[in-house]
Design a protein around this motif. Structure first.
Motif, PDB file in Angstrom:
ATOM      1  N   ASN A 165     -10.032   1.513   0.821  1.00  0.00           N
ATOM      2  CA  ASN A 165     -11.010   2.573   1.098  1.00  0.00           C
ATOM      3  C   ASN A 165     -10.348   3.771   1.774  1.00  0.00           C
ATOM      4  OD1 ASN A 165     -13.032   0.983   0.069  1.00  0.00           O
ATOM      5  ND2 ASN A 165     -13.732   0.247   2.065  1.00  0.00           N
ATOM      6  N   VAL A 166      -9.419   3.487   2.718  1.00  0.00           N
ATOM      7  CA  VAL A 166      -8.700   4.576   3.390  1.00  0.00           C
ATOM      8  C   VAL A 166      -7.910   5.386   2.372  1.00  0.00           C
ATOM      9  CG1 VAL A 166      -6.885   5.131   5.060  1.00  0.00           C
ATOM     10  CG2 VAL A 166      -8.554   3.334   5.586  1.00  0.00           C
ATOM     11  N   SER A 167      -7.207   4.683   1.489  1.00  0.00           N
ATOM     12  CA  SER A 167      -6.393   5.365   0.479  1.00  0.00           C
ATOM     13  C   SER A 167      -7.245   6.206  -0.457  1.00  0.00           C
ATOM     14  CB  SER A 167      -5.591   4.329  -0.307  1.00  0.00           C
ATOM     15  OG  SER A 167      -4.915   4.919  -1.385  1.00  0.00           O
ATOM     16  N   LYS A 168      -8.400   5.691  -0.797  1.00  0.00           N
ATOM     17  CA  LYS A 168      -9.217   6.342  -1.819  1.00  0.00           C
ATOM     18  C   LYS A 168     -10.113   7.446  -1.259  1.00  0.00           C
ATOM     19  CE  LYS A 168     -12.493   5.204  -5.527  1.00  0.00           C
ATOM     20  NZ  LYS A 168     -13.262   4.109  -6.185  1.00  0.00           N
ATOM     21  N   HIS A 169     -10.630   7.278  -0.012  1.00  0.00           N
ATOM     22  CA  HIS A 169     -11.694   8.171   0.456  1.00  0.00           C
ATOM     23  C   HIS A 169     -11.363   8.981   1.713  1.00  0.00           C
ATOM     24  CE1 HIS A 169     -14.474   6.222  -2.348  1.00  0.00           C
ATOM     25  NE2 HIS A 169     -14.026   5.051  -1.914  1.00  0.00           N
ATOM     26  N   LYS A 216      -2.119   7.891   6.225  1.00  0.00           N
ATOM     27  CA  LYS A 216      -1.676   7.023   7.309  1.00  0.00           C
ATOM     28  C   LYS A 216      -2.875   6.266   7.871  1.00  0.00           C
ATOM     29  CE  LYS A 216       1.209   6.933  11.439  1.00  0.00           C
ATOM     30  NZ  LYS A 216       2.032   7.721  12.395  1.00  0.00           N
ATOM     31  N   ALA A 217      -2.653   4.978   8.168  1.00  0.00           N
ATOM     32  CA  ALA A 217      -3.702   4.127   8.735  1.00  0.00           C
ATOM     33  C   ALA A 217      -3.064   3.156   9.723  1.00  0.00           C
ATOM     34  CB  ALA A 217      -4.442   3.364   7.639  1.00  0.00           C
ATOM     35  N   MET A 231       0.831  -1.208   0.000  1.00  0.00           N
ATOM     36  CA  MET A 231       0.000   0.000   0.000  1.00  0.00           C
ATOM     37  C   MET A 231       0.868   1.261   0.000  1.00  0.00           C
ATOM     38  SD  MET A 231      -3.110  -1.063  -0.171  1.00  0.00           S
ATOM     39  CE  MET A 231      -3.945   0.496   0.084  1.00  0.00           C
ATOM     40  N   GLU A 232       2.005   1.202   0.683  1.00  0.00           N
ATOM     41  CA  GLU A 232       2.887   2.359   0.700  1.00  0.00           C
ATOM     42  C   GLU A 232       3.563   2.551  -0.655  1.00  0.00           C
ATOM     43  OE1 GLU A 232       6.505   4.277   3.405  1.00  0.00           O
ATOM     44  OE2 GLU A 232       5.762   2.247   3.814  1.00  0.00           O
ATOM     45  N   GLU A 233       3.993   1.444  -1.270  1.00  0.00           N
ATOM     46  CA  GLU A 233       4.643   1.528  -2.574  1.00  0.00           C
ATOM     47  C   GLU A 233       3.679   2.009  -3.653  1.00  0.00           C
ATOM     48  OE1 GLU A 233       6.061  -2.375  -3.238  1.00  0.00           O
ATOM     49  OE2 GLU A 233       7.608  -2.304  -1.677  1.00  0.00           O
ATOM     50  N   LYS A 234       2.477   1.486  -3.632  1.00  0.00           N
ATOM     51  CA  LYS A 234       1.553   1.743  -4.734  1.00  0.00           C
ATOM     52  C   LYS A 234       0.718   3.001  -4.544  1.00  0.00           C
ATOM     53  CE  LYS A 234      -1.635  -0.800  -7.725  1.00  0.00           C
ATOM     54  NZ  LYS A 234      -2.317  -2.110  -7.953  1.00  0.00           N
ATOM     55  N   TYR A 235       0.307   3.272  -3.276  1.00  0.00           N
ATOM     56  CA  TYR A 235      -0.608   4.391  -3.038  1.00  0.00           C
ATOM     57  C   TYR A 235      -0.049   5.448  -2.088  1.00  0.00           C
ATOM     58  CZ  TYR A 235      -3.861   0.944  -4.952  1.00  0.00           C
ATOM     59  OH  TYR A 235      -4.479   0.011  -5.746  1.00  0.00           O
ATOM     60  N   GLY A 236       1.140   5.207  -1.562  1.00  0.00           N
ATOM     61  CA  GLY A 236       1.709   6.179  -0.632  1.00  0.00           C
ATOM     62  C   GLY A 236       1.051   6.146   0.733  1.00  0.00           C
ATOM     63  N   LEU A 237       0.332   5.092   1.079  1.00  0.00           N
ATOM     64  CA  LEU A 237      -0.358   4.981   2.363  1.00  0.00           C
ATOM     65  C   LEU A 237       0.532   4.226   3.352  1.00  0.00           C
ATOM     66  CD1 LEU A 237      -3.024   5.375   3.977  1.00  0.00           C
ATOM     67  CD2 LEU A 237      -3.689   3.093   3.212  1.00  0.00           C
ATOM     68  N   VAL A 238       0.911   4.891   4.433  1.00  0.00           N
ATOM     69  CA  VAL A 238       1.738   4.273   5.471  1.00  0.00           C
ATOM     70  C   VAL A 238       0.816   3.558   6.456  1.00  0.00           C
ATOM     71  CG1 VAL A 238       3.410   4.665   7.308  1.00  0.00           C
ATOM     72  CG2 VAL A 238       3.490   6.050   5.212  1.00  0.00           C
ATOM     73  N   VAL A 239       1.040   2.258   6.624  1.00  0.00           N
ATOM     74  CA  VAL A 239       0.155   1.442   7.487  1.00  0.00           C
ATOM     75  C   VAL A 239       0.961   0.923   8.669  1.00  0.00           C
ATOM     76  CG1 VAL A 239      -1.397  -0.528   7.604  1.00  0.00           C
ATOM     77  CG2 VAL A 239      -1.193   0.767   5.463  1.00  0.00           C
ATOM     78  N   ASP A 240       0.488   1.268   9.881  1.00  0.00           N
ATOM     79  CA  ASP A 240       1.128   0.801  11.111  1.00  0.00           C
ATOM     80  C   ASP A 240       0.460  -0.516  11.520  1.00  0.00           C
ATOM     81  OD1 ASP A 240       2.541   0.593  13.441  1.00  0.00           O
ATOM     82  OD2 ASP A 240       1.211   1.937  14.570  1.00  0.00           O
ATOM     83  N   ILE A 241       1.244  -1.605  11.603  1.00  0.00           N
ATOM     84  CA  ILE A 241       0.715  -2.927  11.913  1.00  0.00           C
ATOM     85  C   ILE A 241       1.024  -3.281  13.366  1.00  0.00           C
ATOM     86  CG2 ILE A 241       0.700  -5.380  11.326  1.00  0.00           C
ATOM     87  CD1 ILE A 241      -0.355  -3.620   9.110  1.00  0.00           C
ATOM     88  N   ASN A 242      -0.005  -3.634  14.121  1.00  0.00           N
ATOM     89  CA  ASN A 242       0.157  -4.117  15.493  1.00  0.00           C
ATOM     90  C   ASN A 242      -0.564  -5.448  15.585  1.00  0.00           C
ATOM     91  OD1 ASN A 242       0.220  -4.628  18.221  1.00  0.00           O
ATOM     92  ND2 ASN A 242      -0.305  -2.532  18.838  1.00  0.00           N
TER      93      ASN A 242
END
Length: 592
Positions: A353-357, A362-363, A316-327
């Motif tokens: 959905n987060v990336s688009k809307h 960041k998520a 998601m970060e590579e393709k959409y620039g969305l940084v996702v924090d995984i816990n």
């Protein structure tokens, strides 16, 4: 009558009322053979004798008329007595009178016929002699209750005939006390309800079988959802393999051929065309690889859900620039061939959905195990949306949320959405850790057995569960009343349009259960529940809502509700909750 006669035969004007009374008194004494004191009969004038004779004749006629009237009344009373006796003896219900010692004092022909004995045989016998021994305590309890409360009571028990045969009966017991110095008697109406009990048992059996079939079908549907998911993933994987093993290899081979041609060809124009073609092939290879990864990430199948989600966050970060924090708990490894893959796709859809809307980059994803279930939260601090309307507007709206909800529901899971405009969104997923066992026999049997025991306990009290329904939507309210009214153990005693009316009707009708909608005009379900609990703490409130938000459920339970049911859920959940809580109430009262 005598007064009218006296008025009609009034003496002359010169004779006073006192004289008339004196003459009547004298006549009475003459008739009794007593002499008239102070006067000589010989001194009476002829007209006085004539008046006395007239009075005596009038009195004689009066007595004759009174005798005839009394005879007529007596005849009417005898006819009425005969009619009442016939109604008493030939009534379709049995009647007995039991004295303070428990002995049968009176009985009609019907109860004698029901017990298979002559009526004379019943008189003076203890009534408990004809009660099946397992039900004698029930009778003693109701007998004690009516004698203490001087009221009436209804109970169901088994009676036994002279030949030992048993039958179900319903007793309506009324206490009669004539004077403080006389002991109380019981007048009991007895109805044979054997056919009703057989019908109830048939309904319960059919209900149990239906619930069992529903449980079996639910498991089948859950397995079908898994099968569809697995089939979808197999097709994705096949397509990815085709892309990797065939198309990508062909493209690479074509690229090598072009490179070879470039090395041998010295024509500048041809060289330029081949270079451009090689660039197109490079782009095609990249697209093919990307598509293969999207269709079936190898790491998901090789390392499990958590590893797959971590790969997804990088993607998601590579393709959409969305940084996702995984816990995530690294020990969580759900069934990779079924539920794990579906959960991966759900997380993928939510992050898309987060990336688009959401309007943010960041998520966060949180994954854990709780009570044998996988809990997943996907959240962001973006633009948010109105979660109250998103899910139900249409199948196509909600960015795939409708499909997620339906698939999770079939698996015994659920989705909860908390979102507000300009605040952000948190989507919570709850799903079983393992797929349901298709080979499990008679699913839910323990639960069904528990509900069946509760139902039998409720039926044995002789009273239906009194339920008040409060909902401002007429169609929903009528549907609820129709649903609850179809259950033999439940009686809907009232319908309220809003919270204020629900409180008033609860005080008036005294239901055992109030099915309370949360969102209503004038007064919402939370405030109405608080007022009901304050005034009538024994009433149980079951909350009902279209929304699944946890804070809404917590608010209702804090107000005093014993349960929170989703309207879109199974109707059996509401019925089971009513039976369960009323069963507890009555069991508690039984031991108080």
């Amino acid at each position: 009558m005598a007064g009218r006669v006296m008025k009609k035969n009034k003496p002359e004007k010169n004779e006073s009322v006192a004289d008339n009374l004196k003459l009547r008194e004298q006549a009475d004494r003459l008739l009794n053979g007593k002499p008239v004191e102070g006067e000589n009969l010989t001194k009476l004038l002829p007209k006085d004798f004539n008046f006395l004779i007239h009075e005596l004749q009038v009195h004689q006629i009066e007595l004759q008329m009174q005798k005839e009237e009394l005879q007529r009344v007596q005849n009417e009373l005898e006819k009425a007595r005969d009619r009442i006796t016939d109604l008493y003896d030939f009534s379709p219900a049995g009647y007995i009178t039991v004295n303070d010692k428990g002995l049968i004092k009176e009985a009609n022909l019907k109860i004698a016929d029901m017990l298979g004995v002559e009526r004379e045989f019943l008189i003076g016998k203890p009534f408990t002699r004809f009660i099946q021994k397992d039900f004698q305590d029930v009778f003693y309890k109701h007998r004690k209750l009516v004698l203490e409360m001087l009221n009436h009571s209804i109970c169901d028990l088994k009676l036994k005939k002279k030949d030992g045969a048993e039958f179900h009966s319903r007793l309506e017991i009324l206490v009669v006390k004539e004077g403080d110095d006389r002991p109380a008697e019981l007048r009991i109406t007895i109805t044979d309800i054997s056919e009703l009990k057989l019908a109830e048992e048939a309904i319960l059996k059919a209900k149990d079988e239906l619930e069992e079939r529903v449980q079996e079908r639910t498991i089948q549907l859950r397995a079908l959802v898994l099968t569809l998911t697995q089939t979808e993933q197999r097709e994705r994987r096949k397509l990815a393999e085709v892309l990797h093993d065939n198309l990508q290899q062909l493209l690479v081979g074509a690229k090598w051929g072009i490179q070879l041609a470039l090395q041998k060809n010295q024509n500048n124009e041809a060289d330029l065309a081949l270079k451009r073609t090689a660039e197109f092939i490079d782009e095609s290879i990249k697209t093919s690889k990307s598509l293969a990864l999207e269709l079936a990430p190898p790491i998901l199948y090789d390392a499990g859900l958590v590893a797959g989600v971590k790969w997804l966050s990088r993607r998601m970060e590579e393709k959409y620039g969305l940084v996702v924090d995984i816990n995530a708990d690294l020990e969580i490894e759900p069934d990779t061939d079924g539920i794990g893959i579906m959960l991966f796709r759900i997380i993928q859809e939510l992050l898309f959905n987060v990336s688009k809307h959401s309007g943010v980059k960041k998520a966060a994803v949180y994954i854990s195990i709780k009570n044998g279930h996988v809990e997943i939260e996907v959240s962001d601090r973006g633009s948010g949306f109105d979660s109250a309307t998103l899910m139900y507007n249409s199948i196509d709206s909600g960015f795939g949320l409708f499909s997620i909800r339906e698939r999770l529901a079939f698996l015994g899971g659920k989705i909860t959405i908390s979102s507000s405009p300009d605040v952000g969104t948190c989507v919570s997923i709850l799903a079983p850790l393992k797929a349901p066992d298709m080979n499990k026999n008679k699913p839910g049997n323990d639960l069904l057995q528990t509900h069946t025991e509760i139902i039998h306990r409720i039926i044995s009290t002789g009273n239906k569960i009194r339920v008040l329904v409060a909902d401002d939507h007429k169609i929903v309210r009528e549907g609820l009343c129709g649903l609850l009214g179809s259950v033999p153990e439940i009686e809907v005693i009232g319908e309220a349009n809003d919270g204020k009316e629900a409180v008033a009707m609860t005080k008036e009708l005294l239901p055992e259960i109030v099915v309370m909608d949360v969102n209503m005009p004038k007064m919402n379900g939370i405030e109405a529940t608080k007022l009901i609990m304050s005034a009538m703490p024994d009433v149980k409130v079951i909350a009902l809502s279209m929304h699944e938000e946890a804070d809404l459920a917590d608010s209702m339970k804090s107000a005093g509700a014993v349960d929170f049911i989703h309207k879109a859920g199974a109707s059996q959940d509401l019925i089971a909750s009513i039976l369960n809580h009323v069963g507890r109430i009555r069991q508690k009262k039984q031991f108080i």
